[in-house]
Design an enzyme around this catalytic site. Sequence first.
Site, short mmCIF file in Angstrom:
data_model
loop_
_atom_site.label_atom_id
_atom_site.label_comp_id
_atom_site.label_asym_id
_atom_site.label_seq_id
_atom_site.Cartn_x
_atom_site.Cartn_y
_atom_site.Cartn_z
N ASN A 57 -3.26 -3.57 -3.19
CA ASN A 57 -2.09 -3.11 -2.44
C ASN A 57 -2.22 -1.61 -2.22
OD1 ASN A 57 0.61 -1.99 -1.99
ND2 ASN A 57 1.33 -4.06 -2.36
N GLY A 73 2.95 -1.85 -5.40
CA GLY A 73 1.82 -1.00 -5.08
C GLY A 73 2.23 0.10 -4.11
N ARG A 78 1.72 0.48 -1.02
CA ARG A 78 2.28 -0.02 0.24
C ARG A 78 3.70 -0.52 0.04
NH1 ARG A 78 -0.53 -4.39 4.24
NH2 ARG A 78 1.13 -4.41 5.76
N CYS A 79 3.96 -1.18 -1.09
CA CYS A 79 5.31 -1.67 -1.38
C CYS A 79 6.29 -0.50 -1.54
CB CYS A 79 5.33 -2.49 -2.66
SG CYS A 79 4.46 -4.05 -2.57
N MET A 80 5.79 0.62 -2.02
CA MET A 80 6.66 1.77 -2.29
C MET A 80 6.87 2.64 -1.06
SD MET A 80 7.58 1.47 -5.31
CE MET A 80 7.14 0.30 -6.58
#
Length: 153
Positions: free
Chosen positions: A97, A140, A142-144
């Site tokens: 990620n 990860g 990208r999630c953040m």
Amino acid sequence: IDTILAFNIPSSRAFMHLDTVFTQIDYDKFTIHPGIMGPLTVFEITPDGKGGTKIRERNEDLEKVLSEYVGEKVTLIPCGGGDPIAASREQWNDGSNTLCVEPGKICVYARNTVTNDVLYKEGLDLLVVPSAELSRGRGGPRCMSMPFWREDL
């Protein structure tokens, strides 16, 4: 956008969302968790010309499908460098990620040392971020991230 590719990934907590196991990081490069590289069904969704959609199931090799849409041969860079133990450990810390901030320039967690070494060897520019509490929360880079509008400069 005239084509959407939908990936049927395994139902597993380790593979919660597509971005946790697969991310485009350059025009022709992708991070991928080896656990989804086996039989993987991709659905090609396109307009049918009548106001609806047409769905075609693709069961070919993932590199073949992606290369068709990217327009050149693609490279799938496995989390953990392909080592099953490193891949499992680093997948838990969101090694696949990544956040692509521009083609070839990606944000990664510092704790994924094996994956990061492989990414460096592929010629990518890494923005390495410490992740002690972030990765424990199962998110990860990208999630953040948060999408935003960017004006042309």
